[in-house]
Design an enzyme around this catalytic site. Structure first.
Site, PDB file in Angstrom:
ATOM      1  N   TYR A  51       0.852  -1.190   0.000  1.00  0.00           N
ATOM      2  CA  TYR A  51       0.000   0.000   0.000  1.00  0.00           C
ATOM      3  C   TYR A  51       0.882   1.232   0.000  1.00  0.00           C
ATOM      4  O   TYR A  51       1.788   1.353   0.831  1.00  0.00           O
ATOM      5  CB  TYR A  51      -0.925   0.034   1.222  1.00  0.00           C
ATOM      6  CG  TYR A  51      -2.353  -0.088   0.800  1.00  0.00           C
ATOM      7  CD1 TYR A  51      -2.945   0.942   0.069  1.00  0.00           C
ATOM      8  CD2 TYR A  51      -3.102  -1.224   1.061  1.00  0.00           C
ATOM      9  CE1 TYR A  51      -4.246   0.824  -0.386  1.00  0.00           C
ATOM     10  CE2 TYR A  51      -4.399  -1.344   0.606  1.00  0.00           C
ATOM     11  CZ  TYR A  51      -4.969  -0.313  -0.123  1.00  0.00           C
ATOM     12  OH  TYR A  51      -6.248  -0.432  -0.573  1.00  0.00           O
ATOM     13  N   GLU A  53      -0.479   4.738  -0.654  1.00  0.00           N
ATOM     14  CA  GLU A  53      -1.310   5.920  -0.938  1.00  0.00           C
ATOM     15  C   GLU A  53      -0.474   7.176  -0.782  1.00  0.00           C
ATOM     16  O   GLU A  53       0.322   7.302   0.151  1.00  0.00           O
ATOM     17  CB  GLU A  53      -2.518   5.965   0.015  1.00  0.00           C
ATOM     18  CG  GLU A  53      -3.590   4.969  -0.380  1.00  0.00           C
ATOM     19  CD  GLU A  53      -4.839   5.078   0.479  1.00  0.00           C
ATOM     20  OE1 GLU A  53      -4.854   5.860   1.441  1.00  0.00           O
ATOM     21  OE2 GLU A  53      -5.795   4.348   0.172  1.00  0.00           O
ATOM     22  N   ASP A 196      -5.213  13.308 -25.934  1.00  0.00           N
ATOM     23  CA  ASP A 196      -5.256  11.925 -25.472  1.00  0.00           C
ATOM     24  C   ASP A 196      -4.580  11.092 -26.562  1.00  0.00           C
ATOM     25  O   ASP A 196      -5.171  10.816 -27.598  1.00  0.00           O
ATOM     26  CB  ASP A 196      -6.719  11.513 -25.271  1.00  0.00           C
ATOM     27  CG  ASP A 196      -6.866  10.040 -24.898  1.00  0.00           C
ATOM     28  OD1 ASP A 196      -5.854   9.313 -24.909  1.00  0.00           O
ATOM     29  OD2 ASP A 196      -8.007   9.633 -24.597  1.00  0.00           O
ATOM     30  N   THR A 222      -2.509   5.819 -22.614  1.00  0.00           N
ATOM     31  CA  THR A 222      -2.407   4.491 -22.023  1.00  0.00           C
ATOM     32  C   THR A 222      -0.951   4.068 -22.190  1.00  0.00           C
ATOM     33  O   THR A 222      -0.219   4.621 -23.007  1.00  0.00           O
ATOM     34  CB  THR A 222      -3.293   3.463 -22.758  1.00  0.00           C
ATOM     35  OG1 THR A 222      -2.898   3.439 -24.134  1.00  0.00           O
ATOM     36  CG2 THR A 222      -4.761   3.818 -22.666  1.00  0.00           C
ATOM     37  N   LYS A 225      -0.901   0.318 -25.390  1.00  0.00           N
ATOM     38  CA  LYS A 225      -1.243   0.224 -26.823  1.00  0.00           C
ATOM     39  C   LYS A 225       0.057   0.277 -27.636  1.00  0.00           C
ATOM     40  O   LYS A 225       0.903  -0.581 -27.441  1.00  0.00           O
ATOM     41  CB  LYS A 225      -2.274   1.286 -27.176  1.00  0.00           C
ATOM     42  CG  LYS A 225      -3.585   1.049 -26.400  1.00  0.00           C
ATOM     43  CD  LYS A 225      -4.691   2.008 -26.758  1.00  0.00           C
ATOM     44  CE  LYS A 225      -5.912   1.744 -25.887  1.00  0.00           C
ATOM     45  NZ  LYS A 225      -6.988   2.726 -26.109  1.00  0.00           N
ATOM     46  N   ARG A 231      -0.718  -2.728 -18.867  1.00  0.00           N
ATOM     47  CA  ARG A 231      -2.014  -2.051 -18.952  1.00  0.00           C
ATOM     48  C   ARG A 231      -2.100  -0.942 -17.907  1.00  0.00           C
ATOM     49  O   ARG A 231      -1.970  -1.213 -16.714  1.00  0.00           O
ATOM     50  CB  ARG A 231      -3.121  -3.090 -18.724  1.00  0.00           C
ATOM     51  CG  ARG A 231      -4.516  -2.651 -19.020  1.00  0.00           C
ATOM     52  CD  ARG A 231      -5.418  -3.864 -19.193  1.00  0.00           C
ATOM     53  NE  ARG A 231      -5.032  -4.598 -20.380  1.00  0.00           N
ATOM     54  CZ  ARG A 231      -5.423  -4.280 -21.629  1.00  0.00           C
ATOM     55  NH1 ARG A 231      -6.251  -3.268 -21.832  1.00  0.00           N
ATOM     56  NH2 ARG A 231      -4.997  -4.968 -22.666  1.00  0.00           N
TER      57      ARG A 231
HETATM   58  C1  LIG Z   1      -7.988   3.124 -25.307  1.00  0.00           C
HETATM   59  C2  LIG Z   1      -8.271   4.546 -25.141  1.00  0.00           C
HETATM   60  C3  LIG Z   1      -8.578   5.087 -23.878  1.00  0.00           C
HETATM   61  C4  LIG Z   1      -8.913   4.253 -22.663  1.00  0.00           C
HETATM   62  O1  LIG Z   1      -8.009   3.387 -22.201  1.00  0.00           O
HETATM   63  P1  LIG Z   1      -8.455   2.222 -21.176  1.00  0.00           P
HETATM   64  O2  LIG Z   1      -7.143   1.842 -20.573  1.00  0.00           O
HETATM   65  O3  LIG Z   1      -9.098   1.171 -22.009  1.00  0.00           O
HETATM   66  O4  LIG Z   1      -9.384   2.804 -20.179  1.00  0.00           O
HETATM   67  C5  LIG Z   1      -8.710   6.450 -23.772  1.00  0.00           C
HETATM   68  N1  LIG Z   1      -8.572   7.249 -24.842  1.00  0.00           N
HETATM   69  C6  LIG Z   1      -8.301   6.765 -26.066  1.00  0.00           C
HETATM   70  C7  LIG Z   1      -8.154   7.720 -27.209  1.00  0.00           C
HETATM   71  C8  LIG Z   1      -8.164   5.404 -26.262  1.00  0.00           C
HETATM   72  O5  LIG Z   1      -7.951   4.928 -27.499  1.00  0.00           O
END
Ligand SMILES: *Cc1c(COP(=O)(O)O)cnc(C)c1O
Length: 415
Positions: A51, A53, A196, A222, A225, A231
């Protein structure tokens, strides 16, 4: 025998079957990748017990010396990788990273402007079925019929909406995003600009896609990807005040204890992204997607925007009898995993759709290059040309399994 195999053969068996599936299949879901065994080892480490926090040197629990070291290392590597000042490595996912940013900069009911889900945006960019469209007053821009963002049109919408934040970035857009143009638009209407880059981060850090900094106030991504790590999510900014608000929004605002084991794995991933080979990988990801798009066009298929600048192509079946759902199923029977996707000018429902999204990042991580992608794209076209021919699908599946065997990704199910 592994601990898991001995302790819980049932779970071990299912994980083993998933290993088989990943090793034998042709994984082309554009948001997926294969992470390193080293990343999985860090994720399976004793840090899962801790933990922590709070933030490094500011914890609410004792015994955090090593947790401090690992989180600080992840932060420092992310700062170097993305060339920015302030990083939060604690978001559990891309969606929770976005939620934290909104709660840091918006009040309930404030206006946000993001890309329409059906045009390639993400749920968290203000879709009405998501918290982002329910807690905030969301508006959308989209793409033109040519499949591209028209920045003049985005400006027109922004002038009418006057949003507090503009969100750029997408989940299904195959062209470069012009962050400088978005900055001009944000400046004209006095909005904050958030990028994003969940899908393209791996290309961005390699210099294979324009960088969101210095144009954007806040950048989220993320880590699993194109970045190819564990993850999880990440938030970055160069603004000290914003960084303080974001840190508070993550903890104590939205999350409790950070996933220290995942933060350790993020650090391993970032180190990998910082190596010179990463640039080669990102170049290959793009080259592979390009070849795939070219073959599909040669074979008479319609690619949204006519091609790709990144790791994915969107294939449109607007002019076809069959749907994205049909194509997804047929390709699945041939051992090729993709996802159905809406396309500009969509006439079918979001559950049926008129397109598929096909990505190159995962297979590139297995070592596949242009020759393999040319072959696979031809097999995709073979399946689509004769979409009800299940015999042909079985033949292709067998052929592609042989190909996959030459590019083994993992040789054991756990690390
Ligand atoms: C995949 C994705 C997310 C979310 O990611 P998660 O880890 O699945 O919650 C947010 N924004 C964009 C543009 C994405 O492609």
């Amino acid at each position: 025998m592994s601990f898991l195999q001995e302790k819980d053969p049932e779970v071990f068996g299912i994980i083993e079957r998933e290993l088989e599936r990943q090793n034998n299949g042709i994984e082309m879901i554009a948001s997926e990748n294969f992470t390193l065994p080293a990343v999985m080892e860090a994720m399976g480490s004793v840090f899962t017990n801790k933990y922590a926090e709070g933030y490094p040197q500011k914890r609410y629990y004792g015994g955090c010396d090593n947790a401090d070291d690992i989180e600080q290392l992840a932060i420092d590597r992310a700062k170097e990788l993305f060339n920015c000042e302030y990083v939060n490595v604690q978001p559990h996912s891309g969606s929770s990273a976005n939620a934290a940013v909104y709660s840091a900069i918006l009040k309930a009911g404030d206006k946000m402007l993001g890309m329409d889900l059906s045009h390639g945006g993400h749920l968290t960019h203000g879709a009405k079925v998501s918290f982002s469209g329910q807690n905030y007053h969301s508006f959308h821009y989209g793409v033109e019929l040519d499949g591209r963002i028209n920045y003049d049109r985005v400006l027109d919408i922004a002038k009418i909406v006057k949003p507090a934040v503009i969100v750029c970035g997408a989940s299904a857009y195959s062209r470069e995003i012009d962050f400088a143009k978005f900055r001009e638009i944000a400046n004209e209407v006095g909005a904050l600009l958030m990028a994003d880059i969940a899908h393209i981060a791996g290309l961005v850090v390699a210099g294979e896609h324009p960088h969101p900094f210095p144009h954007c106030d806040i950048v989220t991504t993320t880590t699993h990807k194109t970045l190819g790590g564990p993850r999880g999510g990440l938030i970055m900014t160069n603004d000290e005040e914003l960084s303080k608000k974001i840190n508070k929004a993550i903890f104590p605002g939205m999350q409790g204890g950070p996933l220290v084991h995942v933060i350790a794995a993020k650090a391993v991933g970032f180190r990998h992204n910082l190596q010179p080979e990463w640039k080669e990988y990102a170049k290959q990801v793009k080259a592979n997607a390009r070849v795939m798009g070219e073959v599909l066009v040669e074979r008479g298929y319609d690619i949204v925007s006519g091609g790709t600048d990144n790791h994915l192509v969107l294939v449109s079946f607007l002019d076809k009898e069959f749907s994205g759902k049909d194509a997804d199923l047929a390709l699945g029977n041939a051992g090729i995993t993709v996802n159905k996707n809406t396309v500009p000018g969509e006439k079918r429902s979001p559950f049926v759709t008129s397109g598929i999204r096909v990505g190159s990042a995962a297979l590139t991580s297995r070592g596949m290059k242009e020759d393999e992608f040319r072959l696979i794209a031809n097999r995709i076209a073979d399946v689509l040309d004769d979409i009800n021919n299940s015999e042909k699908q079985a033949e292709i599946k067998a052929e592609l399994q042989e190909l996959a065997k030459k590019f083994v990704i993992y040789n054991q199910p756990t690390y």
